[in-house]
Design a protein around this motif. Structure first.
Motif, PDB file in Angstrom:
ATOM      1  N   GLN A 118       0.818  -1.223   0.000  1.00 43.80           N
ATOM      2  CA  GLN A 118       0.000   0.000   0.000  1.00 43.80           C
ATOM      3  C   GLN A 118       0.847   1.267   0.000  1.00 43.80           C
ATOM      4  O   GLN A 118       0.572   2.235   0.709  1.00 43.80           O
ATOM      5  CB  GLN A 118      -0.988  -0.019   1.176  1.00 43.80           C
ATOM      6  CG  GLN A 118      -1.810  -1.302   1.179  1.00 43.80           C
ATOM      7  CD  GLN A 118      -3.100  -1.210   1.969  1.00 43.80           C
ATOM      8  OE1 GLN A 118      -3.409  -0.217   2.606  1.00 43.80           O
ATOM      9  NE2 GLN A 118      -3.889  -2.268   1.910  1.00 43.80           N
ATOM     10  N   LYS A 133       3.237   4.882   3.267  1.00 45.63           N
ATOM     11  CA  LYS A 133       2.186   3.907   3.003  1.00 45.63           C
ATOM     12  C   LYS A 133       0.897   4.292   3.721  1.00 45.63           C
ATOM     13  O   LYS A 133       0.909   5.073   4.661  1.00 45.63           O
ATOM     14  CB  LYS A 133       2.628   2.500   3.407  1.00 45.63           C
ATOM     15  CG  LYS A 133       2.562   2.237   4.906  1.00 45.63           C
ATOM     16  CD  LYS A 133       2.913   0.799   5.246  1.00 45.63           C
ATOM     17  CE  LYS A 133       1.890  -0.205   4.795  1.00 45.63           C
ATOM     18  NZ  LYS A 133       0.663  -0.208   5.617  1.00 45.63           N
ATOM     19  N   ARG A 134      -0.189   3.666   3.262  1.00 50.82           N
ATOM     20  CA  ARG A 134      -1.484   3.847   3.885  1.00 50.82           C
ATOM     21  C   ARG A 134      -1.514   3.097   5.211  1.00 50.82           C
ATOM     22  O   ARG A 134      -0.952   2.004   5.308  1.00 50.82           O
ATOM     23  CB  ARG A 134      -2.527   3.305   2.913  1.00 50.82           C
ATOM     24  CG  ARG A 134      -3.962   3.342   3.343  1.00 50.82           C
ATOM     25  CD  ARG A 134      -4.804   2.861   2.147  1.00 50.82           C
ATOM     26  NE  ARG A 134      -6.205   2.750   2.491  1.00 50.82           N
ATOM     27  CZ  ARG A 134      -6.782   1.648   2.944  1.00 50.82           C
ATOM     28  NH1 ARG A 134      -6.089   0.545   3.096  1.00 50.82           N
ATOM     29  NH2 ARG A 134      -8.060   1.634   3.228  1.00 50.82           N
ATOM     30  N   ALA A 135      -2.153   3.669   6.238  1.00 56.37           N
ATOM     31  CA  ALA A 135      -2.293   2.975   7.518  1.00 56.37           C
ATOM     32  C   ALA A 135      -3.629   3.349   8.144  1.00 56.37           C
ATOM     33  O   ALA A 135      -4.260   4.315   7.722  1.00 56.37           O
ATOM     34  CB  ALA A 135      -1.150   3.352   8.460  1.00 56.37           C
ATOM     35  N   ALA A 140      -4.554   7.459   8.288  1.00 58.06           N
ATOM     36  CA  ALA A 140      -3.208   7.980   8.544  1.00 58.06           C
ATOM     37  C   ALA A 140      -2.264   7.533   7.436  1.00 58.06           C
ATOM     38  O   ALA A 140      -2.549   6.611   6.684  1.00 58.06           O
ATOM     39  CB  ALA A 140      -2.686   7.476   9.895  1.00 58.06           C
ATOM     40  N   LEU A 141      -1.126   8.219   7.351  1.00 58.94           N
ATOM     41  CA  LEU A 141      -0.050   7.811   6.468  1.00 58.94           C
ATOM     42  C   LEU A 141       1.123   7.436   7.357  1.00 58.94           C
ATOM     43  O   LEU A 141       1.401   8.115   8.339  1.00 58.94           O
ATOM     44  CB  LEU A 141       0.371   8.979   5.571  1.00 58.94           C
ATOM     45  CG  LEU A 141      -0.734   9.680   4.790  1.00 58.94           C
ATOM     46  CD1 LEU A 141      -0.155  10.863   4.014  1.00 58.94           C
ATOM     47  CD2 LEU A 141      -1.378   8.697   3.822  1.00 58.94           C
ATOM     48  N   ALA A 142       1.802   6.357   7.028  1.00 56.98           N
ATOM     49  CA  ALA A 142       2.969   5.963   7.813  1.00 56.98           C
ATOM     50  C   ALA A 142       4.214   6.106   6.946  1.00 56.98           C
ATOM     51  O   ALA A 142       4.201   5.741   5.773  1.00 56.98           O
ATOM     52  CB  ALA A 142       2.820   4.519   8.281  1.00 56.98           C
ATOM     53  N   THR A 143       5.266   6.641   7.542  1.00 55.44           N
ATOM     54  CA  THR A 143       6.551   6.714   6.855  1.00 55.44           C
ATOM     55  C   THR A 143       7.394   5.545   7.346  1.00 55.44           C
ATOM     56  O   THR A 143       7.596   5.374   8.550  1.00 55.44           O
ATOM     57  CB  THR A 143       7.254   8.043   7.176  1.00 55.44           C
ATOM     58  OG1 THR A 143       6.382   9.089   6.771  1.00 55.44           O
ATOM     59  CG2 THR A 143       8.566   8.170   6.428  1.00 55.44           C
ATOM     60  N   VAL A 144       7.842   4.719   6.408  1.00 55.13           N
ATOM     61  CA  VAL A 144       8.450   3.451   6.755  1.00 55.13           C
ATOM     62  C   VAL A 144       9.841   3.358   6.140  1.00 55.13           C
ATOM     63  O   VAL A 144      10.057   3.760   4.995  1.00 55.13           O
ATOM     64  CB  VAL A 144       7.575   2.299   6.198  1.00 55.13           C
ATOM     65  CG1 VAL A 144       8.160   0.958   6.557  1.00 55.13           C
ATOM     66  CG2 VAL A 144       6.158   2.405   6.704  1.00 55.13           C
ATOM     67  N   GLU A 145      10.779   2.823   6.933  1.00 49.24           N
ATOM     68  CA  GLU A 145      12.127   2.592   6.402  1.00 49.24           C
ATOM     69  C   GLU A 145      12.364   1.089   6.283  1.00 49.24           C
ATOM     70  O   GLU A 145      12.055   0.330   7.202  1.00 49.24           O
ATOM     71  CB  GLU A 145      13.160   3.214   7.348  1.00 49.24           C
ATOM     72  CG  GLU A 145      14.584   3.039   6.841  1.00 49.24           C
ATOM     73  CD  GLU A 145      15.615   3.682   7.763  1.00 49.24           C
ATOM     74  OE1 GLU A 145      15.351   4.756   8.348  1.00 49.24           O
ATOM     75  OE2 GLU A 145      16.695   3.076   7.902  1.00 49.24           O
ATOM     76  N   VAL A 146      12.900   0.676   5.158  1.00 43.74           N
ATOM     77  CA  VAL A 146      13.167  -0.750   4.953  1.00 43.74           C
ATOM     78  C   VAL A 146      14.631  -1.018   5.275  1.00 43.74           C
ATOM     79  O   VAL A 146      15.526  -0.359   4.756  1.00 43.74           O
ATOM     80  CB  VAL A 146      12.862  -1.170   3.505  1.00 43.74           C
ATOM     81  CG1 VAL A 146      13.035  -2.667   3.347  1.00 43.74           C
ATOM     82  CG2 VAL A 146      11.451  -0.745   3.124  1.00 43.74           C
TER      83      VAL A 146
ATOM     84  N   ASN B 124      -2.467  -2.250   8.142  1.00 41.35           N
ATOM     85  CA  ASN B 124      -2.941  -2.535   6.790  1.00 41.35           C
ATOM     86  C   ASN B 124      -1.854  -3.143   5.912  1.00 41.35           C
ATOM     87  O   ASN B 124      -1.507  -2.614   4.856  1.00 41.35           O
ATOM     88  CB  ASN B 124      -3.477  -1.268   6.100  1.00 41.35           C
ATOM     89  CG  ASN B 124      -4.612  -0.642   6.867  1.00 41.35           C
ATOM     90  OD1 ASN B 124      -4.587   0.538   7.136  1.00 41.35           O
ATOM     91  ND2 ASN B 124      -5.597  -1.445   7.246  1.00 41.35           N
ATOM     92  N   GLU B 214      10.897  -0.531   9.583  1.00 36.43           N
ATOM     93  CA  GLU B 214      10.650   0.289  10.762  1.00 36.43           C
ATOM     94  C   GLU B 214       9.623   1.362  10.451  1.00 36.43           C
ATOM     95  O   GLU B 214       9.789   2.136   9.507  1.00 36.43           O
ATOM     96  CB  GLU B 214      11.971   0.942  11.199  1.00 36.43           C
ATOM     97  CG  GLU B 214      11.808   1.739  12.470  1.00 36.43           C
ATOM     98  CD  GLU B 214      13.063   2.549  12.812  1.00 36.43           C
ATOM     99  OE1 GLU B 214      14.139   2.296  12.251  1.00 36.43           O
ATOM    100  OE2 GLU B 214      12.918   3.464  13.642  1.00 36.43           O
ATOM    101  N   ASN B 219       1.407  10.481  10.018  1.00 38.88           N
ATOM    102  CA  ASN B 219       0.704  11.749   9.973  1.00 38.88           C
ATOM    103  C   ASN B 219      -0.657  11.552   9.334  1.00 38.88           C
ATOM    104  O   ASN B 219      -0.927  10.501   8.765  1.00 38.88           O
ATOM    105  CB  ASN B 219       1.521  12.832   9.267  1.00 38.88           C
ATOM    106  CG  ASN B 219       1.923  12.417   7.888  1.00 38.88           C
ATOM    107  OD1 ASN B 219       2.591  11.414   7.696  1.00 38.88           O
ATOM    108  ND2 ASN B 219       1.495  13.171   6.914  1.00 38.88           N
TER     109      ASN B 219
END
Ligand SMILES: Cc1cc2nc3c(=O)[nH]c(=O)nc-3n(C[C@H](O)[C@H](O)[C@H](O)COP(=O)(O)OP(=O)(O)OC[C@H]3O[C@@H](n4cnc5c(N)ncnc54)[C@H](O)[C@@H]3O)c2cc1C
Ligand SMILES: Nc1ncnc2c1ncn2[C@@H]1O[C@H](COP(=O)(O)O)[C@@H](O)[C@H]1O
Lengths: 324, 247
Positions: A118, A133-135, A140-146, B124, B214, B219
């Motif tokens: 997503q 990504k969508r959360a 909400a929007l999530a900022t994710v580090e791989v 999700n 992580e 937001n």
């Protein structure tokens, strides 16, 4: 090194979503300099695949043996894994649909590659890889580090569009090393309708709620959906009352869809309904009540009686499409 | 036959979501926690199968990876009709870690099949079910819309691109379910609520396993532009074509 795109083979055809995913990969390639390659499973003509070249793909591995025509998630995962290792894929991209959801998580375990579904935009950084990504069902929007060396992502479709970037494309036959092709899964019955557009794949969805008043009135939506080459969906009470089949119900407890256009007709716009459609690119609401909450999330709105508006709208679309 | 339903404990869809600690964490102060809606449907169907005298399902177990605040959700599962609940005591950081914990428990148990929802209402990911199947080297069947039995053999129906397929699995399967599997969630009755208190809720220590991704910050999405009202069908078609460029 490569950016590997999973190309979904739908009975020998590819859909716009694969072109869109290739466009996304190509945008990543422009930032990273890493070439875009693809993998496709099952019988499919090379001439169909060559269209991917227009969007910047330079090579496709085709595991085209007929024994792979039926999707077995476990086997498909191993085929993509072997392609990823052969092409040293740093990024593997899946469409965010049923196939992607079925295979990408399995591949994540096999490659020990972090998986982000997503995804809503191009990465904001590549070293380290950071994406949004969508959360929380779209709230909400999530900022994710791989954190891993190889990375898997499923961008949400319809968010990026197509961008052409012609490349010379090579189609290579690929023979994966699979121990048990049909393995442990046996298909006992199939009910296929090759003309029907499945709700999950439809680019246009015409959806109705209790405001349609009766099961019969849904034929107005079917006509509109036929004109547009889309699929019909509904709100939960409509499915619960048996006006429409249960698998057409969208929302928190139904299907989650993200078409190009979502028509919400006679649907109030309850939060549980919106949770299933908030990823749509454009939401059009038609409702008798100007205060209906659906107008808070819609892009376009019309106030009035659906039973008169929908037939008019159908004619207007027919005229528009015949002029094109 | 024993079956297992994996339960994710999520904020109710209607709850307002806020974040704390420089937007790195969900603010759980006023959260109403519920069973993830898809998992609730999966559990409802599982309990129906158990109650159906003609089916071989004899026991339904639920499991969650989560800290003590998830226990009311597990008790509700027991009230709906699960026979036993298991809680693996950790706050998972990503889907990979969740799947690893579930795997560590399930690999020593014997289930007819496992059921996961299509996605959880928090992260999700639509990932835990597939990851779990791969770790256990089980078949995964996604988009499962219904299930029936021929003798003791379950027959699963799944939605595919252009229709439906029915299939059998040799061995244990992980089902990934959405709507259709059960129509409406089962509401616990008084007896269910009373007996839930005395049903087993087992707490298990987590195994050590690092996450692969992580979640750094959260937001709220940019507000949608406010709706553009149009007067007639012709205008709507024109604006969808020329302004929104979606047709
Ligand atoms: C836990 C939970 C989960 C849920 N999950 C879902 C879900 O997944 N999906 C879902 O859809 N719902 C879900 N619901 C139900 C949801 O809360 C709403 O009740 C439901 O979406 C309302 O459906 P509706 O809009 O069709 O009907 P209504 O709320 O009755 O709205 C009908 C609308 O039609 C309009 N209308 C009436 N006549 C006309 C006309 N002639 N022309 C045009 N408009 C007209 C009315 O103004 C009204 O806005 C869930 C509820 C709960 C509690
Ligand atoms: N913490 C958890 N504990 C147990 N099962 C979970 C957990 N998180 C997710 N699941 C299961 O995995 C499904 C998909 O969740 P996700 O991959 O997070 O979208 C859910 O519907 C649950 O069945």
């Amino acid at each position: 090194m490569s950016i590997l795109v999973y190309i979904r083979n739908i009975g020998g055809k590819i859909k716009k979503q694969s072109l869109e995913l290739t466009s996304y990969a190509n945008a990543m390639s422009q930032s990273t300099g890493i070439p875009v390659v693809g993998v496709v499973i099952g019988e499919i003509e090379n001439s169909v695949l060559s269209e991917l070249g227009k969007y910047g793909m330079s090579k496709v591995l085709k595991a085209g043996d007929a024994q792979f025509n039926n999707r077995v998630n476990r086997v498909y995962t191993r085929i993509v894994e072997q392609a990823a290792l052969k092409l040293d894929a740093k990024y593997v991209l899946f469409p965010d649909n049923n196939q992607g959801k079925a295979i990408a998580p399995r591949l994540s375990v096999r490659l020990r590659a972090g998986f982000v579904p997503q995804v809503l935009d191009l990465p904001s950084s590549y070293e380290p890889l950071v994406v949004v990504k969508r959360a929380f069902t779209g709230k909400a929007l999530a900022t994710v580090e791989v954190k891993t060396e190889r990375k898997i992502m499923s961008p949400m479709l319809n968010s990026f569009g197509l961008s052409e970037s012609p490349a010379e494309i090579v189609i290579e036959d690929f023979t994966p090393d699979i121990d048990e092709p049909q393995s442990r899964l046996e298909i006992v019955d199939k009910k296929l309708d090759n003309d029907a557009v499945s709700l999950a794949d439809a680019e246009i969805v015409v959806s109705g709620g209790r405001g349609l008043k009766s099961a019969e009135n849904f034929n107005l939506l079917e006509k509109l959906s036929d004109t547009l080459g889309g699929a019909v969906a509904c709100s939960r009470p409509v499915a619960d009352d048996g006006w429409r089949p249960a698998d057409e119900h969208v929302g928190q407890t139904g299907k989650v869809i993200a078409p190009n256009i979502y028509f919400a007709i006679g649907i109030s716009g309850a939060i549980q309904h919106v949770a299933g459609v908030s990823g749509s690119k454009c939401i059009v609401a038609i409702n008798a009540d100007p205060e209906a909450p659906i107008f808070d999330v819609a892009d376009y709105g019309m106030v009035g009686d659906a039973l008169t508006i929908v037939p008019e709208l159908n004619e207007a679309f027919k005229n528009h499409l015949s002029e094109k | 036959m024993r079956i297992l339903v994996c339960i994710s404990n999520v904020p109710d869809t209607t709850t307002k979501i806020k974040f704390t600690d420089s937007d790195s964490k969900l603010d759980d102060a006023n959260i109403q926690w519920v069973i993830n809606p898809w998992d609730e449907l999966a559990l409802s169907r599982a309990v129906e199968l158990k109650e159906d005298a003609g089916s071989p399902v004899s026991e339904v177990e639920v499991i969650t990876v989560g800290l003590a605040h998830t226990e009311p959700t597990l008790r509700k599962c027991l009230a709906i009709g699960a026979d036993k609940a298991v809680r693996i005591d950790m706050e998972p950081l990503d889907a990979y870690q969740t799947a690893a914990q579930l795997d560590a428990y399930i690999k020593n148990e014997d289930f007819g099949f496992l059921v996961c929802g299509i996605e959880s209402g928090d992260y999700n990911e639509a990932a835990v079910g597939g990851m779990l199947a791969e770790r256990l080297d089980f078949v995964s069947v996604s988009s499962v819309s219904s299930i029936r039995f021929e003798g003791d053999t379950p027959i699963f129906q799944r939605d595919v691109a252009n229709g439906k397929e029915e299939l059998k699995v040799n061995g244990t399967a992980v089902l990934i379910v959405q709507k259709g599997f059960a129509r409406v969630p089962k509401i616990p009755n008084m007896r269910g609520i009373m007996t839930a208190r005395s049903k087993p809720l087992q707490i298990i220590k987590a195994v050590s396993k690092s996450p692969l991704v992580e979640f750094k910050t959260y937001n709220t999405p940019p507000a949608r532009e406010s709706v553009k009202m149009v007067d007639n069908s012709k205008e709507l078609v024109e604006r969808l074509s020329q302004e929104a460029k979606v047709i």
